[in-house]
Design a protein around this motif. Structure first.
Motif, PDB file in Angstrom:
ATOM      1  N   THR A  91      28.182 -20.785  68.846  1.00 27.32           N
ATOM      2  CA  THR A  91      29.085 -20.248  67.803  1.00 27.32           C
ATOM      3  C   THR A  91      29.066 -18.737  67.883  1.00 27.32           C
ATOM      4  O   THR A  91      28.006 -18.116  67.940  1.00 27.32           O
ATOM      5  CB  THR A  91      28.611 -20.691  66.409  1.00 27.32           C
ATOM      6  OG1 THR A  91      28.597 -22.128  66.393  1.00 27.32           O
ATOM      7  CG2 THR A  91      29.557 -20.187  65.333  1.00 27.32           C
ATOM      8  N   PRO A 122      29.693 -14.682  66.566  1.00 29.09           N
ATOM      9  CA  PRO A 122      29.250 -13.975  65.355  1.00 29.09           C
ATOM     10  C   PRO A 122      30.313 -14.033  64.273  1.00 29.09           C
ATOM     11  O   PRO A 122      31.511 -14.102  64.540  1.00 29.09           O
ATOM     12  CB  PRO A 122      29.004 -12.540  65.850  1.00 29.09           C
ATOM     13  CG  PRO A 122      29.901 -12.434  67.040  1.00 29.09           C
ATOM     14  CD  PRO A 122      29.936 -13.789  67.702  1.00 29.09           C
ATOM     15  N   THR A 123      29.865 -14.024  63.002  1.00 32.65           N
ATOM     16  CA  THR A 123      30.788 -14.086  61.853  1.00 32.65           C
ATOM     17  C   THR A 123      31.522 -12.750  61.727  1.00 32.65           C
ATOM     18  O   THR A 123      30.904 -11.674  61.771  1.00 32.65           O
ATOM     19  CB  THR A 123      29.992 -14.360  60.566  1.00 32.65           C
ATOM     20  OG1 THR A 123      29.269 -15.586  60.762  1.00 32.65           O
ATOM     21  CG2 THR A 123      30.906 -14.497  59.364  1.00 32.65           C
ATOM     22  N   GLY A 124      32.834 -12.824  61.548  1.00 37.36           N
ATOM     23  CA  GLY A 124      33.633 -11.576  61.415  1.00 37.36           C
ATOM     24  C   GLY A 124      33.404 -10.919  60.066  1.00 37.36           C
ATOM     25  O   GLY A 124      32.835 -11.523  59.152  1.00 37.36           O
ATOM     26  N   THR A 133      33.858  -9.533  56.221  1.00 37.70           N
ATOM     27  CA  THR A 133      34.523 -10.122  55.046  1.00 37.70           C
ATOM     28  C   THR A 133      35.734  -9.265  54.684  1.00 37.70           C
ATOM     29  O   THR A 133      35.667  -8.043  54.613  1.00 37.70           O
ATOM     30  CB  THR A 133      33.544 -10.152  53.865  1.00 37.70           C
ATOM     31  OG1 THR A 133      32.386 -10.893  54.292  1.00 37.70           O
ATOM     32  CG2 THR A 133      34.159 -10.822  52.663  1.00 37.70           C
TER      33      THR A 133
END
Length: 328
Positions: A1, A3-5, A7
């Motif tokens: 998965t 990395p989270t973008g 917010t």
């Protein structure tokens, strides 16, 4: 998965929708009785700016009155439009790491990579030690037999020698005279010439009076030769030396001294007299063997006597035997 973008910006708050009508107020329940006043605390000493006295404990709270009936709930107003999202607040402290999730299933095996180029051949190692000799191979087949040589001629048979003359037979010696016949020896015995016996195997009781004597019952006869039996006794037909064997197993109903004996014509044989103190119900054996001289017609039997009136019991099984045999 991946990395989270980051917010996105929080949208503005929506307009608050109108407030719905308030429901009717329910009737107020009656007020509960007031609790008792608490006791006054002690008055503290008066000092220069003395400390406040200790407040006494509060009295118990009165019982709560019953709740009034709740009025009906008014209709819910329509949801207001969502306002724009406000600015993102500062990150809070990171919470503790949650437990690790279960391991995911193994992914499929990737394709085998291309085989690398052969490495450079290393130098030849030293020659190893010579191995042990191998097992000897099987023996080869035997070669063909050579041709048989020619047979030599048979030599001539030599002449048979002459047979020597038979010697003359010597004269037969004269027969010696027959020796005189020795005297005939005495004829040996062909077994016992006289014997007999009696026994008892029937449970019974002999009732003795004070100082009286009674025969031991012997109702069954054994094999007989030159003897006869009658009335629990054996009568011998030949005079001679006899061996007498006797046995009796008895018990008494009262503790007393019991006397046992083998008799010849009603008289005790001294060597057979046995006197013994018997306990109640305890079996006692009277037995033995004696050698005596008897005359033709002598009567042999066994007898018991006691100092008091008593029952003498012969138990089950063989409880008495009497045998005689002539030995000379």
């Amino acid at each position: 998965t991946g990395p989270t973008g980051p917010t996105g910006a929080t949208g503005a708050d929506g307009v608050t929708g109108p407030t719905g009508p308030t429901g009717a107020t329910g009737a107020t329940g009656p007020t509960g009785p007031s609790g008792d006043d608490g006791e006054d605390g002690p008055t503290g000493p008066t000092g220069a700016t003395g400390a406040d006295g200790v407040t006494g404990p509060s009295g118990p709270t009165g019982a709560t009155g019953a709740d009034g009936v709740t009025g009906p709930t008014g209709p819910t107003g329509a949801d207001g439009a969502t306002g724009p999202t406000g600015p993102t607040g500062a990150d809070g402290a990171t919470g503790p790491t949650g437990p690790s999730g279960d391991d995911g299933e193994d992914g499929p095996t990737g394709p085998t990579g291309a085989t690398g180029a052969d490495g450079v051949t290393g130098p030849t190692g030293p020659t190893g030690a010579t191995g042990a000799d191998g097992v000897t191979g099987p023996t080869g087949p035997t070669g063909a037999t050579g041709a048989t040589g020619a047979t030599s001629p048979t030599g001539a048979t030599g002449p048979t020698g002459a047979t020597g003359p038979t010697g003359a037979t010597g004269p037969t010696g004269a027969t010696g005279p027959t020796g005189a016949t020795g005297p005939t020896g005495a004829t040996g015995p062909e077994g016992l010439s006289a014997f007999g016996g009696l026994f008892n195997d029937t449970p019974q009781t002999i009732n003795l009076g004070i100082g009286t004597t009674a025969q031991v019952p012997l109702p069954t006869a054994m094999p007989l030769s030159n003897t006869t039996t009658a009335a629990n006794s054996i009568t011998v037909a030949q005079a001679g030396v006899y061996e007498i064997n006797y046995f009796s197993l008895v018990s008494v109903a009262l503790g007393t001294t019991l006397t046992f004996a083998v008799r010849i014509n009603g008289t005790n044989i001294p060597d057979t007299v046995i006197s013994r103190v018997l306990s109640v119900g305890v079996g006692s054996t009277f037995s033995g063997s004696v050698i005596v001289s008897l005359n033709a017609g002598d009567v042999i039997d066994m007898a018991v006597s006691a100092l008091i009136a008593v029952g003498v019991t012969l138990g089950s099984g063989v409880s008495a035997t009497l045998t005689v045999k002539k030995i000379s």
